[in-house]
Design a protein around this motif. Structure first.
Motif, PDB file in Angstrom:
ATOM      1  N   ARG A 236     -16.325  -6.720   6.461  1.00  0.00           N
ATOM      2  CA  ARG A 236     -15.295  -7.320   5.836  1.00  0.00           C
ATOM      3  C   ARG A 236     -14.263  -6.451   5.382  1.00  0.00           C
ATOM      4  O   ARG A 236     -14.550  -5.210   4.891  1.00  0.00           O
ATOM      5  CB  ARG A 236     -15.892  -8.175   4.897  1.00  0.00           C
ATOM      6  CG  ARG A 236     -16.977  -9.018   5.233  1.00  0.00           C
ATOM      7  CD  ARG A 236     -17.420  -9.847   4.249  1.00  0.00           C
ATOM      8  NE  ARG A 236     -16.537 -10.705   3.784  1.00  0.00           N
ATOM      9  CZ  ARG A 236     -16.296 -12.131   4.076  1.00  0.00           C
ATOM     10  NH1 ARG A 236     -17.336 -12.456   4.963  1.00  0.00           N
ATOM     11  NH2 ARG A 236     -15.758 -13.033   3.622  1.00  0.00           N
ATOM     12  N   LEU A 237     -13.189  -6.829   5.121  1.00  0.00           N
ATOM     13  CA  LEU A 237     -11.848  -6.238   4.497  1.00  0.00           C
ATOM     14  C   LEU A 237     -11.667  -4.764   5.090  1.00  0.00           C
ATOM     15  O   LEU A 237     -10.901  -4.054   4.421  1.00  0.00           O
ATOM     16  CB  LEU A 237     -12.343  -6.143   2.973  1.00  0.00           C
ATOM     17  CG  LEU A 237     -12.419  -7.397   2.233  1.00  0.00           C
ATOM     18  CD1 LEU A 237     -12.855  -7.171   0.586  1.00  0.00           C
ATOM     19  CD2 LEU A 237     -11.184  -8.197   2.100  1.00  0.00           C
ATOM     20  N   GLY A 238     -12.009  -4.641   6.383  1.00  0.00           N
ATOM     21  CA  GLY A 238     -11.483  -3.487   6.828  1.00  0.00           C
ATOM     22  C   GLY A 238     -10.118  -3.600   7.557  1.00  0.00           C
ATOM     23  O   GLY A 238     -10.169  -4.611   8.132  1.00  0.00           O
ATOM     24  N   TYR A 239      -9.157  -2.742   7.659  1.00  0.00           N
ATOM     25  CA  TYR A 239      -8.035  -2.933   8.333  1.00  0.00           C
ATOM     26  C   TYR A 239      -7.225  -1.563   8.241  1.00  0.00           C
ATOM     27  O   TYR A 239      -7.495  -0.698   7.614  1.00  0.00           O
ATOM     28  CB  TYR A 239      -6.819  -4.106   7.748  1.00  0.00           C
ATOM     29  CG  TYR A 239      -6.398  -3.790   6.480  1.00  0.00           C
ATOM     30  CD1 TYR A 239      -5.046  -3.192   6.176  1.00  0.00           C
ATOM     31  CD2 TYR A 239      -7.069  -3.654   5.199  1.00  0.00           C
ATOM     32  CE1 TYR A 239      -4.545  -2.676   5.159  1.00  0.00           C
ATOM     33  CE2 TYR A 239      -6.617  -3.282   4.018  1.00  0.00           C
ATOM     34  CZ  TYR A 239      -5.188  -2.839   3.695  1.00  0.00           C
ATOM     35  OH  TYR A 239      -4.669  -2.484   2.748  1.00  0.00           O
ATOM     36  N   ASP A 240      -6.459  -1.357   9.644  1.00  0.00           N
ATOM     37  CA  ASP A 240      -5.925  -0.128   9.781  1.00  0.00           C
ATOM     38  C   ASP A 240      -6.476   0.891   9.644  1.00  0.00           C
ATOM     39  O   ASP A 240      -6.140   2.032   8.942  1.00  0.00           O
ATOM     40  CB  ASP A 240      -4.637   0.035   8.709  1.00  0.00           C
ATOM     41  CG  ASP A 240      -3.482  -1.116   9.077  1.00  0.00           C
ATOM     42  OD1 ASP A 240      -3.443  -1.582  10.150  1.00  0.00           O
ATOM     43  OD2 ASP A 240      -2.346  -1.052   8.220  1.00  0.00           O
ATOM     44  N   GLY A 241      -7.784   0.869  10.161  1.00  0.00           N
ATOM     45  CA  GLY A 241      -8.660   1.902  10.179  1.00  0.00           C
ATOM     46  C   GLY A 241      -9.395   2.460   8.841  1.00  0.00           C
ATOM     47  O   GLY A 241     -10.256   3.347   8.606  1.00  0.00           O
ATOM     48  N   LYS A 242      -9.235   1.464   7.880  1.00  0.00           N
ATOM     49  CA  LYS A 242      -9.821   1.681   6.430  1.00  0.00           C
ATOM     50  C   LYS A 242     -11.427   1.216   6.714  1.00  0.00           C
ATOM     51  O   LYS A 242     -11.522   0.302   7.211  1.00  0.00           O
ATOM     52  CB  LYS A 242      -9.042   0.914   5.676  1.00  0.00           C
ATOM     53  CG  LYS A 242      -7.660   1.441   5.250  1.00  0.00           C
ATOM     54  CD  LYS A 242      -7.054   0.824   4.039  1.00  0.00           C
ATOM     55  CE  LYS A 242      -5.883   1.330   3.509  1.00  0.00           C
ATOM     56  NZ  LYS A 242      -4.615   1.362   4.791  1.00  0.00           N
TER      57      LYS A 242
ATOM     58  N   HIS B  60      -1.804   3.754  18.240  1.00  0.00           N
ATOM     59  CA  HIS B  60      -2.344   3.948  17.141  1.00  0.00           C
ATOM     60  C   HIS B  60      -2.765   5.355  17.057  1.00  0.00           C
ATOM     61  O   HIS B  60      -2.915   6.094  17.750  1.00  0.00           O
ATOM     62  CB  HIS B  60      -3.868   3.238  16.826  1.00  0.00           C
ATOM     63  CG  HIS B  60      -3.592   1.780  17.139  1.00  0.00           C
ATOM     64  ND1 HIS B  60      -3.586   0.820  18.210  1.00  0.00           N
ATOM     65  CD2 HIS B  60      -3.543   0.839  16.084  1.00  0.00           C
ATOM     66  CE1 HIS B  60      -3.576  -0.337  17.866  1.00  0.00           C
ATOM     67  NE2 HIS B  60      -3.368  -0.454  16.366  1.00  0.00           N
ATOM     68  N   SER B  61      -2.703   5.730  15.625  1.00  0.00           N
ATOM     69  CA  SER B  61      -3.362   7.051  15.352  1.00  0.00           C
ATOM     70  C   SER B  61      -4.208   6.704  14.012  1.00  0.00           C
ATOM     71  O   SER B  61      -3.442   6.190  12.964  1.00  0.00           O
ATOM     72  CB  SER B  61      -2.107   8.037  15.271  1.00  0.00           C
ATOM     73  OG  SER B  61      -2.869   9.449  14.722  1.00  0.00           O
TER      74      SER B  61
ATOM     75  N   LEU C 177      -1.241   1.398  13.428  1.00  0.00           N
ATOM     76  CA  LEU C 177      -0.366   1.276  14.457  1.00  0.00           C
ATOM     77  C   LEU C 177       0.950   2.166  14.158  1.00  0.00           C
ATOM     78  O   LEU C 177       1.331   2.152  13.244  1.00  0.00           O
ATOM     79  CB  LEU C 177       0.234  -0.213  14.700  1.00  0.00           C
ATOM     80  CG  LEU C 177       1.237  -0.497  15.669  1.00  0.00           C
ATOM     81  CD1 LEU C 177       0.633  -0.031  17.023  1.00  0.00           C
ATOM     82  CD2 LEU C 177       1.608  -1.733  15.531  1.00  0.00           C
ATOM     83  N   ARG C 178       1.255   3.017  15.227  1.00  0.00           N
ATOM     84  CA  ARG C 178       2.430   4.032  15.157  1.00  0.00           C
ATOM     85  C   ARG C 178       3.639   3.213  15.937  1.00  0.00           C
ATOM     86  O   ARG C 178       4.646   3.122  15.313  1.00  0.00           O
ATOM     87  CB  ARG C 178       2.124   5.127  15.711  1.00  0.00           C
ATOM     88  CG  ARG C 178       1.025   5.891  15.074  1.00  0.00           C
ATOM     89  CD  ARG C 178       1.176   6.411  13.575  1.00  0.00           C
ATOM     90  NE  ARG C 178      -0.074   6.485  12.881  1.00  0.00           N
ATOM     91  CZ  ARG C 178      -0.151   7.220  12.056  1.00  0.00           C
ATOM     92  NH1 ARG C 178       0.503   8.207  11.578  1.00  0.00           N
ATOM     93  NH2 ARG C 178      -1.311   7.436  11.477  1.00  0.00           N
TER      94      ARG C 178
END
Ligand code: AMP
Length: 364
Positions: free
Chosen positions: A143-149, A206-207, A211-212
């Motif tokens: 849960r609550l993970g986004y953008d590689g967090k 992505h990196s 998203l780049r």
């Protein structure tokens, strides 16, 4: 027509939704923790916690329909509002997308391929997952993970005890690492009466999990057909209303679904200038019971995220076919603070301007 839209969360997605509503006469109101937010700078805002029942009720009372910039609101907080104000996309779509395990279970039930994975709630679960699914793998919070967090890439060199000491907790998922040739996303909009429109497939770079840049349309007819079939299955299953995005890995010419977003998506920002009707406008049209607009692309587009800092504006504005977006945020490392979109007649011209633009953008 519903003309008053309440948006939970006033980030850049909400801001672009509000801006796209003005020409249609749609009035948006936000709920967020601060008035000085990307959305709060362009439309009225109720200041409060996103899941505060009283503030949510206040937002609902001021709106004909509720929607989301931030989709991680607990379903139990939304349930009491459903009787009075429609929630679009539906609560079930938000709930399933809040948990990577449930999301993958839904994809699998609909015969949409996903990376082999296992729930991890203990050190023993992780040991078993590594044995059965192999290394490399990615350990993610469900849960609550986004953008590689909340993610950690694990390979042979990683010691299990060290990994567990670092991010061990319950509520994780271990996913087999996918060796992909490309990442793509498909965005579509569905109306309450079941009409669906799809945007062209987009190719995403992505990196570090973020998203780049995005290039679109990514012309690959078989993959696009497949992605549309998958998106349609999910939308119909959830009786979805609004814009929905699925991100895929392309693995050996097949699509493997990574995750879905029950909202407008970063990989669709190019549609503001690049398509007849942007993803933001189509989301509003869908949730306000208006006819959906054409998703036809005007040409070849690229979108570059500004991360951590705003680049110098002048050199970018000098580039032919470039549109500049500043979200009005205070820069912080890794934070999405703006983007630019390049629109050109041919893919070659687009790529030339993109490589020039990239010289002026520094991701920090
Ligand atoms: P996510 O937060 O799941 O969207 O992951 C962010 C990015 O991390 C993805 O866009 C990929 O670039 C990478 N990633 C996530 N999961 C995997 C996986 N199972 N295999 C390979 N790369 C991954």
């Amino acid at each position: 027509m519903r003309s008053r839209v309440g948006i939970v969360g006033a980030g850049q997605l909400g801001r672009m939704l509000a801006l796209s509503g003005y020409p249609l006469g749609i009035k948006t109101t936000f709920l967020d923790r601060s008035a000085d937010t990307p959305g709060g700078q362009v439309a009225p805002i109720i200041v409060g916690e996103l899941d505060d029942p009283e503030r949510l009720a206040q937002l609902a009372a001021a709106s004909d329909v509720l929607t989301f910039d931030w989709e991680n609101i607990e379903g139990t907080r939304l349930a009491p509002l459903e009787g009075t104000t429609p929630i679009r996309p539906p609560r079930a779509a938000l709930e399933v997308s809040q948990d990577r395990l449930h999301e993958k279970a839904l994809f699998s039930a609909l015969k949409i391929p996903v990376a082999p994975h296992a729930a991890v709630d203990s050190r023993e679960d992780l040991l078993r997952a590594r044995q059965t699914l192999g290394l490399r793998g990615i350990l993610k919070t469900r849960r609550l993970g986004y953008d590689g967090k909340g993610q950690l890439l694990l390979d042979e060199a990683d010691d299990l005890d060290e990994v567990w000491a670092r991010i061990g907790q319950s509520g994780l998922i271990y996913e087999q690492f996918q060796t992909f040739s490309r990442e793509v996303s498909l965005i579509g909009a569905r109306s309450a009466s079941g009409a669906i429109v799809y945007y062209p497939l987009a190719s995403n770079t992505h990196s570090g999990g973020v998203l780049r840049y995005t290039v679109a349309p990514y012309a690959n007819a078989p993959l696009e057909r497949l992605a549309r079939r998958y998106l349609k299955k999910v939308m119909e299953h959830l009786d979805y209303v609004g814009v929905l995005t699925i991100e895929f890995f392309v693995v050996n010419g097949r699509l493997v679904a990574n995750e879905m977003a029950p909202r407008v998506h970063n990989s669709g920002h190019w549609t503001i200038e690049g398509c007849v009707t942007s993803q933001f406008e189509n989301h509003l049209r869908a949730i306000c019971d208006l006819p959906l607009g054409s998703t036809r692309a005007h040409g070849h587009a690229a979108m570059v995220n500004f991360l951590g800092n705003m680049p110098k504006m002048d050199p970018l504005l000098r580039l032919d076919g470039l549109a500049f977006h500043d979200y009005g945020k205070v820069p912080r490392p890794g934070r999405k603070v703006g983007h630019c979109t390049i629109l050109a007649r041919t893919a070659r011209e687009r790529n030339e301007v993109l490589s020039k633009a990239l010289q002026w953008v520094e991701w920090t």
